[in-house]
Scaffold this motif. Structure first.
Motif, mmCIF file in Angstrom:
data_model
loop_
_atom_site.group_PDB
_atom_site.id
_atom_site.type_symbol
_atom_site.label_atom_id
_atom_site.label_comp_id
_atom_site.label_asym_id
_atom_site.label_seq_id
_atom_site.Cartn_x
_atom_site.Cartn_y
_atom_site.Cartn_z
ATOM 1 N N CYS B 148 -54.326 -0.878 -25.538
ATOM 2 C CA CYS B 148 -55.152 -1.855 -24.822
ATOM 3 C C CYS B 148 -54.298 -2.837 -24.031
ATOM 4 O O CYS B 148 -54.503 -3.020 -22.821
ATOM 5 C CB CYS B 148 -56.074 -2.575 -25.806
ATOM 6 N N TYR B 149 -53.341 -3.497 -24.683
ATOM 7 C CA TYR B 149 -52.465 -4.419 -23.953
ATOM 8 C C TYR B 149 -51.752 -3.695 -22.812
ATOM 9 O O TYR B 149 -51.728 -4.181 -21.681
ATOM 10 C CB TYR B 149 -51.418 -5.036 -24.887
ATOM 11 N N PRO B 150 -51.129 -2.523 -23.090
ATOM 12 C CA PRO B 150 -50.413 -1.844 -22.010
ATOM 13 C C PRO B 150 -51.282 -1.569 -20.781
ATOM 14 O O PRO B 150 -50.813 -1.685 -19.649
ATOM 15 C CB PRO B 150 -49.942 -0.546 -22.681
ATOM 16 N N THR B 151 -52.555 -1.222 -21.003
ATOM 17 C CA THR B 151 -53.411 -0.920 -19.855
ATOM 18 C C THR B 151 -53.491 -2.098 -18.899
ATOM 19 O O THR B 151 -53.377 -1.951 -17.678
ATOM 20 C CB THR B 151 -54.817 -0.501 -20.347
ATOM 21 N N THR B 152 -53.682 -3.318 -19.445
ATOM 22 C CA THR B 152 -53.769 -4.483 -18.545
ATOM 23 C C THR B 152 -52.477 -4.689 -17.778
ATOM 24 O O THR B 152 -52.495 -5.012 -16.591
ATOM 25 C CB THR B 152 -54.037 -5.801 -19.317
ATOM 26 N N ILE B 153 -51.372 -4.531 -18.478
ATOM 27 C CA ILE B 153 -50.084 -4.853 -17.871
ATOM 28 C C ILE B 153 -49.681 -3.773 -16.869
ATOM 29 O O ILE B 153 -49.209 -4.060 -15.766
ATOM 30 C CB ILE B 153 -49.024 -5.041 -18.980
ATOM 31 N N LYS B 176 -53.543 -12.072 -24.202
ATOM 32 C CA LYS B 176 -54.475 -12.654 -25.169
ATOM 33 C C LYS B 176 -55.589 -11.657 -25.423
ATOM 34 O O LYS B 176 -56.200 -11.161 -24.480
ATOM 35 C CB LYS B 176 -55.080 -13.941 -24.612
ATOM 36 N N SER B 177 -55.866 -11.401 -26.694
ATOM 37 C CA SER B 177 -56.852 -10.382 -27.046
ATOM 38 C C SER B 177 -57.924 -10.915 -27.979
ATOM 39 O O SER B 177 -57.655 -11.742 -28.856
ATOM 40 C CB SER B 177 -56.148 -9.211 -27.751
ATOM 41 N N GLY B 178 -59.125 -10.404 -27.828
ATOM 42 C CA GLY B 178 -60.198 -10.650 -28.792
ATOM 43 C C GLY B 178 -59.899 -9.958 -30.107
ATOM 44 O O GLY B 178 -59.003 -9.105 -30.215
ATOM 45 N N THR B 179 -60.695 -10.290 -31.132
ATOM 46 C CA THR B 179 -60.381 -9.870 -32.493
ATOM 47 C C THR B 179 -60.715 -8.415 -32.793
ATOM 48 O O THR B 179 -60.227 -7.877 -33.786
ATOM 49 C CB THR B 179 -61.138 -10.730 -33.520
ATOM 50 N N THR B 180 -61.538 -7.765 -31.965
ATOM 51 C CA THR B 180 -61.838 -6.366 -32.263
ATOM 52 C C THR B 180 -60.586 -5.509 -32.177
ATOM 53 O O THR B 180 -60.524 -4.451 -32.807
ATOM 54 C CB THR B 180 -62.901 -5.788 -31.318
ATOM 55 N N ASN B 237 -64.823 -11.730 -29.613
ATOM 56 C CA ASN B 237 -64.835 -10.342 -30.074
ATOM 57 C C ASN B 237 -64.063 -9.404 -29.159
ATOM 58 O O ASN B 237 -63.222 -8.634 -29.619
ATOM 59 C CB ASN B 237 -66.272 -9.835 -30.213
ATOM 60 N N ARG B 238 -64.377 -9.448 -27.858
ATOM 61 C CA ARG B 238 -63.892 -8.420 -26.946
ATOM 62 C C ARG B 238 -63.134 -9.006 -25.772
ATOM 63 O O ARG B 238 -63.476 -10.073 -25.283
ATOM 64 C CB ARG B 238 -65.086 -7.685 -26.332
ATOM 65 N N GLY B 239 -62.194 -8.211 -25.272
ATOM 66 C CA GLY B 239 -61.529 -8.579 -24.043
ATOM 67 C C GLY B 239 -60.063 -8.881 -24.248
ATOM 68 O O GLY B 239 -59.649 -9.425 -25.266
ATOM 69 N N ILE B 240 -59.281 -8.448 -23.257
ATOM 70 C CA ILE B 240 -57.866 -8.815 -23.183
ATOM 71 C C ILE B 240 -57.627 -9.378 -21.798
ATOM 72 O O ILE B 240 -58.140 -8.841 -20.806
ATOM 73 C CB ILE B 240 -56.958 -7.579 -23.372
ATOM 74 N N ILE B 310 -59.332 -6.586 -19.046
ATOM 75 C CA ILE B 310 -60.191 -5.446 -19.384
ATOM 76 C C ILE B 310 -60.959 -5.764 -20.668
ATOM 77 O O ILE B 310 -60.668 -6.752 -21.340
ATOM 78 C CB ILE B 310 -59.364 -4.151 -19.642
ATOM 79 N N ASP B 311 -61.925 -4.918 -20.979
ATOM 80 C CA ASP B 311 -62.503 -4.926 -22.323
ATOM 81 C C ASP B 311 -61.598 -4.030 -23.181
ATOM 82 O O ASP B 311 -61.464 -2.828 -22.911
ATOM 83 C CB ASP B 311 -63.936 -4.389 -22.295
ATOM 84 N N ASN B 312 -61.005 -4.615 -24.215
ATOM 85 C CA ASN B 312 -60.042 -3.851 -25.018
ATOM 86 C C ASN B 312 -60.660 -2.633 -25.694
ATOM 87 O O ASN B 312 -59.972 -1.642 -25.951
ATOM 88 C CB ASN B 312 -59.394 -4.745 -26.091
#
Lengths: 344, 344, 344, 344
Positions: B148-153, B176-180, B237-240, B310-312
């Motif tokens: 998930c993190y790599p996709t944004t970057i 920064k990421s949501g808890t899901t 909950n969601r999102g990075i 993105i939505d993680n």
């Protein structure tokens, strides 16, 4: 009991200051003012004061007259005239706005769109970061209380800058703040359904705290410092956390730098350098005047990551203002500020 | 209808994949598996599936047998053997874990503490970032779905790297990421009273997504890239959202770089480069497969700030996996992914 | 494709309706209107629509002219004239406001402070609760779409009332709603720092949904029903949950009542009666058109507790409006509404 | 300084008690105990205590020996033996669990599944609701500190019951609590992504606070009272709000009832009856020992709605325990409890 006045008591910073001062052992609140709520009890505006105080909002003039120490919690540009009157009456004035934070009038005009209205009193004002300027604050009667974001960044970097350990052209401050920093004014960005469950930066490259940060860091470094500063809005009420990336001049020895920080802050009542391996978190400083700092390595060998966190309404505003007052009046610096964060 | 199987259906990624695939027009879910809930209806584990599906959790073997396309949503280290079986049976396998993301076994061992168990199939796997590898994905039957993190970057930096516009030794990714993102496993950090109303980084300088980011950015740059990557946990909950700081080789012309991004992504169904002046925000991508990117200047002339969000759980996991499946099966790339974020 | 128009598209209900209709397989949006944002793209007002639609806000007149079905999402009192024009042009009008919900003009005046402006069309309007009025809705071209709170309470009580099982003078509805119910208008109550981390009732004994609830329950009971209705504001975005306390005429046999509910709703696509022992929760209906109902006993033998929950923006507003449209146009009732709640 | 001990200091109630007592002017913490963290500094378990205390977790025996007043914050069933030892050593024991709240052993066994282990000391214990039992508390050395939900309901109804104004067979208590009430133990219900953005009741008709509420209300009414009590979980950390529906024996005169409440609580330092027209809200009591009560009419003439709210961790647990200690030791009742809620 020293008599205290709050001008602008119905904004968030003013209301927080009132809350804290009502528990201060050596002062009494002589008067409050509010333009919007003049004549009303403060407990009618903020229900949390119900049965805690009967104070009524008066005019700024009333406050100046009745008080020995005057706190101004006003939108920028409105404190200068009041400070002038306070100084002329031999009172102490602690400004929690931005009016006296920048020493350079051109820089001020660039970021705030106006000139100083009382230029002659600026020279006598002191930037109220006790960890940097305690001795000067003691002798001063006009304090520019620091901004919330700058407090995290300045305390986070002071030992590195004073010891010339980092490069001054590559400091990146990624800062995140709770919504109380935006104040009580209604905006779409702080409308609950719009701010809840989201996160974003704002004013990227253009926040007014930038020149304040750069001026103070430059004082610490004794050289011009430029920072990249990006504020973000967190869907929580209180707290600021800054993640600060610095390029070091030499290969980092994290344990030595940690020792340096511990030594630098060992007599500071409100700055805690966490043990290596721990990570600073907003929850442990919430509702306190504390600043928690943690130090970290990346696998790059010439970079240090500093995490610095405070409660934006306390150490970032009202609490630090009280700390400044305590210093000026010769009180214990922790009077009224012996606060422990709720764990949850 | 293509027959789909999900192995590890009761973790967050598996459950999100199921939710999305139940609305996909060209596939049917043939089987689910779960070690912890074998024999139970999925709607008994996740009540949101009540009356939406009667599927019962079976074994991994059942899933492989009944399905044409197998998605694995497992803790790292557990997908390799399943992927081997799937490949040997001429099935397609899309792994949403980390097992195939790193091509270098030593690097994998360094970060994950184990060697490849099925080294011979790694060579045939493709890193499933469609914007980078679409042509290869089309021909592939073993996909390493990105983190998930790599996709944004990676999406945030691809145009800069492909055009050699930035220095490769000073890229800072503050994410920064949501808890899901932490999954369904219970931890004190994700216990509601501990995580609510706070914010902090975690695993500073030590998150396992670091080598994945560096490998993919290096492919884009055709040169070794090092990044500083700091993940933080948001009380949502969601999102990075990643705020990425890059030093440019030349003075930045933001409008030209913006044009470059728009051109680079103009045919991409899920990447939106925002108009200059706008700021990417988690809320506009939540519950969609979209990535929003905004570009910003600081007053420094040789730095660009990229904000990528993105939505993680969707573009950062289950949605991107479906996108990869669509490509492999020759479907419309947006099938099952025509999602609009709720505005609130 | 049936041509749809939305009048008042930039309020929360209008924007949610647009989001849902953009995924409806049998309609196309012909036009939107907004008084505040006339001439602007909707994606400029709500960034979640970026690249999802290019629709521009026009006038109400434009919308009526271009559309076959007109949805009105307006403050109370503003839909009547538009509905008249729509009806006169042989269009279908579905009003998501309160203008046609009360049949009694005196009651309407009492709660809304004004008389009907188009009294002659009220008689032809139908209260759009499909589970109660499906047959009439099919033949109707003017729908009063139910309020959000009333939908939970009416669906929660219908089987009890139709079967005369409870006393009509002691029904207590304790309802809790997310903040989107308050709309996009800025208020101190929905200012993030004021609403976050708190909870309270509002308009106790005085909420305008009371007469709507009582009228509809009375239709179900074929006798005058009085309710105690207390709305509360939850610090979340979406969802309403009503906890309803009823005194039964006889000793409760919970299993029999449960069978009655299951039978009553067995053909309803959107009402789920949970198995005994389970408890309805907002999270399982969020972002769907579903209503979940659970039934409970206290130790008192002549009382039943009904828990009923919906997404206030979907089944409580835009989704139910689409359901009504589907019925009128002879579509599948679930067209565009096959939604599964995100589990997290 | 009186010496205080806390047994069970690392649960949420114990940690909150420690936080509050560290600011109490007349006591010192002599010792803490924790089974799970014996030998560790409490600041290692709860980072908010960093630099606030160096206390180390010891055994329960150590605590009893070193302290004059012993607070027990333990799972039910574990306090009785400790209380016995404390009493036998002539110490004061304040139990914050449920062990001494019910006077009837059969009722206790019914709800808690076990008999009293020290039946002979139960008779000497007093239910520590100061507003009901102040005189008895003063003379007592074994206090059963009330439950959180019961405190809101008992204070909310006491004036009505003592004056025999309501029917005793139709009292409905719809209560909502923040998540700290569930404690520090990890559960799926309090896992952040599962609890955030949702709301639901739990243990409907079966919560263990029911017999405690009924016993205390019966004492107030001098007659057997039955209540319907439904607890709900709010996605916030702190606070309980109960909405209580009562049938009155006569037509309600709200102003007279309000006068009665004001008179009943006029000397109570922690109970505030709000002016008619205002509505009690969690945010105004958060982090204080206050209880706010507001009174409301529905249009039914024989019903009154009482809204009662406290901070579940303070007046609902640790704060009330300190209030009891202050009474027993002859301190000012507000010592250590002069707290003002943060407005935001």
């Amino acid at each position: 009991m020293t008599k205290i006045g709050i001008i602008g008591a119905t904004g968030y910073v003013g209301a927080e200051l009132l809350r804290l001062l009502l528990s201060h052992p050596k002062v009494e609140i002589a008067a409050l003012s509010s333009v919007s709520f003049e004549g009303q009890e403060i407990s009618n505006v903020y229900k949390n004061f119900l049965n805690k105080t009967n104070l009524v909002c008066e005019t700024a003039e009333d406050v100046i007259e009745k008080s020995d120490v005057i706190f101004t919690a006003l939108p920028h540009g409105l404190s200068e005239d009041i400070a002038k009157k306070a100084i002329d009456s031999n009172k102490i004035c602690i400004d929690m706005g931005a009016d006296f934070r920048l020493s350079n009038e051109e820089e001020y005009e660039l970021w705030y769109g106006k000139k100083f209205t009382q230029p002659e009193i600026h020279a006598s004002s002191i930037y109220g970061l006790p960890e940097l300027n305690r001795a000067k604050i003691k002798e001063c009667s006009l304090i520019a209380n620091p901004g919330c974001y700058p407090t995290t960044i300045e305390l986070g970097l002071m030992p590195l800058l004073k010891n010339s350990l980092i490069k001054l052209d590559n400091i990146i401050c990624d800062s995140k703040s709770g919504t109380t920093g935006a104040g009580r004014g209604l905006t779409l960005n702080t409308h609950f359904p719009e701010e809840n469950e989201t996160f974003a930066p704002y004013k990227v490259g253009a926040h007014r705290h930038t020149p304040e940060i750069e001026e103070t860091l430059s004082v610490m470094a004794k050289e011009k410092v430029n920072v990249t500063f990006t504020p973000h809005l967190l869907p929580i009420n209180r707290g600021i956390l800054s993640t600060i990336y610095c390029s070091t001049k030499d290969t980092v020895n994290l344990e030595e730098i940690h020792k340096l920080y511990v030594a630098a802050y060992k007599d500071e009542p409100f700055v805690n350098v966490l043990p290596l391996g721990e990570i600073a978190s907003i929850k442990n400083v919430r509702l306190t005047n504390d600043c928690h700092i943690s130090l970290h390595l990346n696998h790059r060998k010439d970079q240090i990551i500093v995490v610095s966190t405070i409660d934006n309404m306390v150490k970032g505003a009202a609490g630090q203002a009280i700390q400044n007052m305590n210093i000026i009046l010769g009180f214990e610096e922790t009077d009224g500020l012996n606060l422990i964060a709720p764990a949850f």
